[in-house]
Motif scaffolding. Structure first.
Motif, PDB file in Angstrom:
ATOM      1  N   TYR A 113       3.362   7.930   4.626  1.00 24.76           N
ATOM      2  CA  TYR A 113       2.144   8.153   5.286  1.00 24.76           C
ATOM      3  C   TYR A 113       0.722   7.850   4.410  1.00 24.76           C
ATOM      4  CZ  TYR A 113       4.126   9.876   9.561  1.00 24.76           C
ATOM      5  OH  TYR A 113       4.908   9.793  10.539  1.00 24.76           O
ATOM      6  N   ARG A 114       0.716   8.129   3.530  1.00 24.08           N
ATOM      7  CA  ARG A 114      -0.257   7.724   2.294  1.00 24.08           C
ATOM      8  C   ARG A 114      -0.306   6.521   2.022  1.00 24.08           C
ATOM      9  NH1 ARG A 114       1.324  12.598  -0.288  1.00 24.08           N
ATOM     10  NH2 ARG A 114       2.819  11.596  -1.560  1.00 24.08           N
ATOM     11  N   ILE A 115       0.726   5.893   1.980  1.00 25.33           N
ATOM     12  CA  ILE A 115       0.629   4.318   1.790  1.00 25.33           C
ATOM     13  C   ILE A 115       0.073   3.739   2.977  1.00 25.33           C
ATOM     14  CG2 ILE A 115       1.925   2.212   1.827  1.00 25.33           C
ATOM     15  CD1 ILE A 115       3.913   3.987  -0.108  1.00 25.33           C
ATOM     16  N   MET A 116       0.535   4.385   4.255  1.00 23.97           N
ATOM     17  CA  MET A 116       0.063   3.658   5.496  1.00 23.97           C
ATOM     18  C   MET A 116      -1.678   3.906   5.757  1.00 23.97           C
ATOM     19  SD  MET A 116       1.068   4.746   9.583  1.00 23.97           S
ATOM     20  CE  MET A 116       0.929   6.509   9.108  1.00 23.97           C
ATOM     21  N   GLY A 117      -1.846   5.106   5.472  1.00 19.98           N
ATOM     22  CA  GLY A 117      -3.406   5.318   5.147  1.00 19.98           C
ATOM     23  C   GLY A 117      -4.297   4.227   4.215  1.00 19.98           C
ATOM     24  N   ASP A 118      -3.616   4.362   3.276  1.00 20.62           N
ATOM     25  CA  ASP A 118      -4.246   3.226   2.255  1.00 20.62           C
ATOM     26  C   ASP A 118      -4.347   1.961   2.615  1.00 20.62           C
ATOM     27  OD1 ASP A 118      -4.547   5.554   0.643  1.00 20.62           O
ATOM     28  OD2 ASP A 118      -3.038   5.144  -0.711  1.00 20.62           O
ATOM     29  N   THR A 119      -3.271   1.512   3.639  1.00 22.24           N
ATOM     30  CA  THR A 119      -3.202  -0.014   3.755  1.00 22.24           C
ATOM     31  C   THR A 119      -4.360  -0.175   5.026  1.00 22.24           C
ATOM     32  OG1 THR A 119      -0.813  -0.192   3.305  1.00 22.24           O
ATOM     33  CG2 THR A 119      -1.953  -1.570   5.131  1.00 22.24           C
ATOM     34  N   LEU A 120      -4.402   0.795   5.927  1.00 24.01           N
ATOM     35  CA  LEU A 120      -5.383   0.702   6.831  1.00 24.01           C
ATOM     36  C   LEU A 120      -6.806   0.712   6.355  1.00 24.01           C
ATOM     37  CD1 LEU A 120      -4.119   3.343   9.551  1.00 24.01           C
ATOM     38  CD2 LEU A 120      -4.081   0.783   9.502  1.00 24.01           C
TER      39      LEU A 120
END
Length: 380
Positions: A321-328
């Protein structure tokens, strides 16, 4: 002739389903907990079953009464002429939903309702109909709210999320009716690019495609309970399906993208598209979420990431979820991101502030559709 109808939908999508119905029929609708009330003719019931994207069942009312206990329910049910509905060569099943302090849901309640129906038909006809829980001719829904008891015939039979375009599915795949609801809640205009970067078996992308091409979700499905009933009008039903085919625009190629880090998942997407002759209408790509970058400057992202209830532990998913947020933040400026989150603690790991939260229920799980408008700038 008009019948009292209750269209059930996933919790939280009642208003969306209500708007869908209003766009199909010129009738008054009344949203309620778990669905929408309306009056509809048999032809309109056919249309609702074929055309509604967010509905689960289209129920036709049989009777309603007040009761304070199980014995009163038995007496009231037994007083109804069930022989006019359930023939001796037909089968039925019963599902109960209870929200009452006076009447408690249990197996005995369902058994007594079944007994009342069987006893009445035996009294009138001298024979008993049979129960079939798997594939009944007449699936019955019994709703009890306080002292009010309402009994419906389920015209749909199998839930309407059974679209018949899916063969094998990802083990954490999203209910297609819910997926359609997420798309409608996002306000997607059918023209802007739409991405699902963690697509699984592709339910969101395929539902978006069918919406963009005006393909009724039930058009490929053959099984409906109402087809087994004496008042079924095959000519009118076929006419309704023909009208539905006429509004389809399969020649369009909307900008819909589905990506995942697993080849098998993308194979599932392609298999489903092949089943409905829409091969190549969704662009697929094998890519990890950390490398996801949209090809356009603006658009919509809708995705259903793993949530920990059925796949993986919660701790191992926090990093995802952290990676997803960073990607966004890094790669998706100009996009409206909608994350379907079934785990509130995981949602905090995204590291973004949602501007809107739609409260939903996926089965028994409390969920949120979180809206993150991604803008240029620094994130702390």
């Amino acid at each position: 002739m008009k019948y009292s109808v209750f269209v059930t939908s996933p919790r939280g999508l009642e208003e969306v389903t209500s708007k869908e119905i209003s766009s199909l029929l010129n009738t008054e609708v009344k949203p309620d907990s778990g669905g929408v009330h309306l009056d509809a003719s048999l032809d309109e019931i056919y249309k609702l079953n074929i055309s509604l994207r967010t509905a689960m069942h289209v129920l036709q009312k049989v009777c309603a009464f007040n009761a304070s206990n199980i014995n009163e329910i038995y007496d009231q049910v037994a007083s109804f002429d069930w022989s006019d509905i359930i023939g001796l060569d037909k089968t039925f099943s019963i599902r109960t939903r209870v929200n009452s302090r006076q009447i408690i849901k249990n197996n005995f309640l369902t058994l007594r309702i079944k007994d009342a129906i069987v006893d009445r038909i035996h009294k009138d006809r001298g024979r008993r109909p049979f129960i079939n829980k798997e594939n009944p001719d007449f699936p019955l829904f019994v709703f009890i709210r306080d002292k009010k008891v309402s009994i419906y015939k389920d015209t749909s039979g199998l839930p309407l999320y059974r679209r018949d375009y899916r063969g094998k599915v990802h083990r954490a795949s999203l209910n297609p009716s819910m997926a359609a609801g997420l798309i409608l809640l996002s306000g997607w205009d059918k023209v802007s690019p739409l991405y699902d970067p963690m697509c699984g078996s592709g339910t969101i992308a395929i539902e978006a495609l069918m919406y963009a091409l005006s393909i009724p979700p039930g058009i490929y499905r053959n099984e409906y309970a109402f087809k087994k009933w004496p008042d079924f009008n095959l000519k009118n039903f076929n006419s309704m399906k023909s009208s539905a085919f006429e509004i389809m625009n399969s020649s369009k190629v909307p900008k819909i993208f589905a990506s995942d880090n697993t080849v098998k998942n993308l194979d599932l997407v392609k298999d489903s598209l092949n089943k409905i002759n829409l091969r190549g209408k969704v662009k697929t790509e094998i890519i990890d979420i950390r490398d996801f970058t949209p090809k356009e400057e603006k658009g919509v992202i809708i995705t259903n990431p793993p949530h920990g209830h059925r796949m993986g532990s919660e701790d191992s998913l926090r990093g995802l979820y952290r990676i997803m947020g960073d990607t966004l933040k890094k790669n998706c400026a100009g996009f409206d991101a909608y994350i379907f989150c079934m785990n509130s603690s995981l949602a905090k790991s995204i590291g973004l502030q949602a501007t809107k939260k739609h409260v939903l229920k996926n089965g028994k799980l409390d969920c949120r559709l979180l809206h993150f408008p991604i803008k240029e700038g620094k994130f702390i």
